[in-house]
Design a protein around this motif. Structure first.
Motif, short mmCIF file in Angstrom:
data_model
loop_
_atom_site.label_atom_id
_atom_site.label_comp_id
_atom_site.label_asym_id
_atom_site.label_seq_id
_atom_site.Cartn_x
_atom_site.Cartn_y
_atom_site.Cartn_z
N UNK A 1 -26.14 -21.64 4.84
CA UNK A 1 -25.39 -22.12 5.99
C UNK A 1 -23.88 -21.98 5.73
N UNK A 2 -23.46 -22.47 4.54
CA UNK A 2 -22.04 -22.41 4.19
C UNK A 2 -21.57 -20.97 4.09
N UNK A 3 -22.40 -20.12 3.45
CA UNK A 3 -22.04 -18.72 3.29
C UNK A 3 -21.88 -18.03 4.63
N UNK A 4 -22.81 -18.35 5.54
CA UNK A 4 -22.77 -17.74 6.87
C UNK A 4 -21.46 -18.08 7.59
N UNK A 5 -21.08 -19.37 7.55
CA UNK A 5 -19.86 -19.75 8.26
C UNK A 5 -18.60 -19.26 7.55
N UNK A 6 -18.65 -19.17 6.21
CA UNK A 6 -17.49 -18.61 5.51
C UNK A 6 -17.31 -17.15 5.92
N UNK A 7 -18.44 -16.42 6.09
CA UNK A 7 -18.36 -15.04 6.54
C UNK A 7 -17.80 -14.93 7.94
N UNK A 8 -18.21 -15.87 8.81
CA UNK A 8 -17.73 -15.85 10.19
C UNK A 8 -16.21 -16.07 10.20
N UNK B 1 -13.64 -17.83 20.39
CA UNK B 1 -14.30 -16.75 21.13
C UNK B 1 -15.72 -16.54 20.62
N UNK B 2 -15.92 -16.64 19.30
CA UNK B 2 -17.27 -16.51 18.74
C UNK B 2 -18.19 -17.59 19.34
#
Lengths: 207, 348
Positions: free
Chosen positions: B252-259, B302-303
């Motif tokens: 979860x954290x990795x995904x949002x850091x990527x975003x 926007x995302x």
């Protein structure tokens, strides 16, 4: 000091991952060790100052080629026992290839020691552009001195790509199962795709 | 920062080591805090568009919701499926999380605030973001379960497809800037639009590139409408299905850091990064980090906006968009842009 430490760390990891690539029992683990080896080889490239090559190694090999490789190996159902059985049979061939590689390595190092080749000097003073980053230097050489070789490589890749598409492309005729007309799908509007019915209670509708 | 530690009486090696370590902590810790807050923002925006309230119980305005969730997953039991490949199963979320943090090393927060100002910065980001797919693929395979495996296969194909067009779009920006260094790319945008606007996006040849980059960054981070890897109506939760507790939280954290990284890249490559939007002296009084964070926040909004309004694509539509629309279009624009630059900038 830190350079020496980093060199031995990366070199050790490359060799260790190489060994694990061929000794791992599970083919998926083999591929993962291979990726580890690629990644550490990129680290070695950074240490010698070829950061552009290092990044390309990671982008092309780790990021694309190895992903597809992993993709295929994961989907294959490989019989490990059968693979082991082939080891003794292919052993002489493997030794032969290893000897050829060793001979080439010795020859290459010998030729370099003899000093007949123009490989530039370690401090980069013979580089085509002085004080340029290695992206600029590679570009300056690739698009002037080696332009025809570069374009030939491009054409070979293009032919290979078209060949792969021609071999696998299958035209599905109109009306066949799995045929899709994207234009038709995009032209569809709610008015023609849905129909309002107002059935009487307990009667149902004709479809 | 190395000079500062040297002035404290350390020799160069130790000063460098301590400075790098401090730099890593100074980026990673605020980033984790930002991820926690941005998840809250995401849920609030999503709720507002759906005419709901969103998280509003924990703390004032529900501000502490993410921390409560974090505490919750921390206290949960880690379940490892008995048929899974245990080592790889535990390694996968760690890979996702580490890779998501790695890319931040080259991001310039302002002219001086960058951990590693290397001259292949953009290629480094491309290289690291192409590693992100391994976390997903390995987790899908190691779970030894049908749905995660489907998800892993989808993720591998999707990432590769969109990386190709992202690569071509980045080439367009690099052609204009003439460098791969992120700070130099930002600097090249100073007064780019009619000598007033600090942004590449105003150029008629680069605006379509930005639109494609924005859509590709949605696909690259597997956000709605391209979240085929965790399509809950088809695949339960995709590659995360078998995960629980902290191993799930790391994904979860990795995904949002990527975003966040993708939002920041949008700001750096097309909207002038830490430069103020207009090349006007009083605006330079505001520190660069404020501008880049404002821009990043705008793109994150926007995302979220896209996530709340657009339905999910079908998988063949996703592939078609990547290979048959974006790839030829971005190739065409490389051709157009290099032709334009040859005519105007490099005319002999």
């Amino acid at each position: 000091m830190i350079q020496t430490f980093a060199f031995y760390l990366f070199a050790l990891l490359v060799i260790a991952s190489g060994v694990f690539t061929i000794t791992a029992r599970n083919p998926v683990h083999s591929v993962l060790w291979l990726i580890m080896a690629f990644f550490n080889a990129a680290g070695l490239m950074v240490l010698v100052g070829a950061e552009f090559i290092a990044m390309l190694l990671v982008i092309v090999y780790v990021g694309a080629v190895a992903v597809l490789f992993l993709f295929v190996v994961m989907m294959l159902d490989i019989d490990f026992a059968e693979m082991r059985a082939g080891f003794i049979r292919n052993f002489p061939l493997g030794i032969a290839i290893a000897m050829v590689l060793l001979a080439e390595l010795v020859l290459g190092i010998g030729a370099y020691q003899a000093g007949a080749l123009e490989l530039g000097v370690p401090d980069g003073s013979a580089a085509p552009l002085a004080d340029a980053s290695n992206i600029t230097s590679i570009g300056a050489l690739l698009y002037s001195k080696y332009i025809f070789l570069f374009e030939t490589a491009g054409i070979i890749l293009l032919v290979a790509m078209i060949g792969a598409i021609v071999l696998t492309h299958r035209e599905s005729p109109e009306g066949a199962r799995g045929h899709q007309d994207i234009g038709k799908q995009n032209r569809r509007r709610p008015e023609e795709a849905t129909e309002m019915k107002n059935p009487e209670i307990g009667k149902g509708i004709e479809l | 920062m190395t000079e500062f530690f040297q002035s404290l009486g350390m020799n160069y090696e130790w000063a460098w080591f301590v400075a790098t370590l401090a730099g890593v902590l100074l980026i990673a810790l605020p980033l984790m805090l930002a991820v926690a807050m941005i998840i809250y923002v995401d849920r609030k925006v999503w709720a507002a568009i759906n005419l709901r309230r969103g998280p509003n119980v924990v703390g004032p305005f529900g501000l502490l919701q993410s921390f409560a969730d974090g505490l919750k997953v921390f206290l949960q039991e880690t379940i490892i499926p008995s048929a899974s490949n245990k080592g790889l199963f535990l390694l996968a979320p760690i890979i996702t999380f580490t890779v998501a943090l790695l890319a931040w090393a080259v991001v310039p927060f302002s002219a001086k605030m960058v951990l590693a100002d290397i001259n292949v910065g953009l290629l480094y980001i491309l290289a690291i973001s192409s590693l992100g797919v391994y976390g997903v693929v390995i987790s899908g395979w190691a779970s030894n379960s049908k749905y995660p495996f489907y998800s892993a296969m989808r993720a591998a194909a999707q990432m590769i497809s969109y990386e190709v067009s992202i690569g071509f779009i980045l080439v367009c920006v690099v052609l204009f800037a003439g460098t791969f260094n992120l700070n130099a790319i930002i600097e090249a945008q100073r007064g780019f639009g009619l000598g007033v606007i600090n942004a590449y996006v105003v150029h008629p040849l680069l605006f379509p590139m930005w639109v494609m980059f924005f859509i590709s960054s949605l696909a690259e981070t597997a956000r709605v409408p391209f979240d085929l890897t965790e399509a809950e109506s088809e695949l339960v939760a995709g590659y995360q299905t078998e995960y629980s507790s902290m191993s799930f939280a790391l994904f979860w954290l990795g995904e949002y850091a990527n975003i966040l990284l993708m939002c920041m890249l949008n700001a750096i490559l097309f909207f002038g990064g830490w430069l103020p939007p207009i090349d006007w002296e009083p605006l330079y009084m505001v520190p660069g980090i404020v501008w880049i964070l404002l821009k990043t926040f705008f793109f994150f909004f926007m995302f979220s906006w896209v996530m709340a309004t657009v339905p999910r694509y079908r998988y063949d539509q996703l592939m078609r968009l990547g290979w048959k629309v974006f790839l030829p279009l971005s190739l065409l624009f490389i051709f157009l842009i290099s032709g334009y630059l040859m005519l105007t900038r490099y005319a002999v």
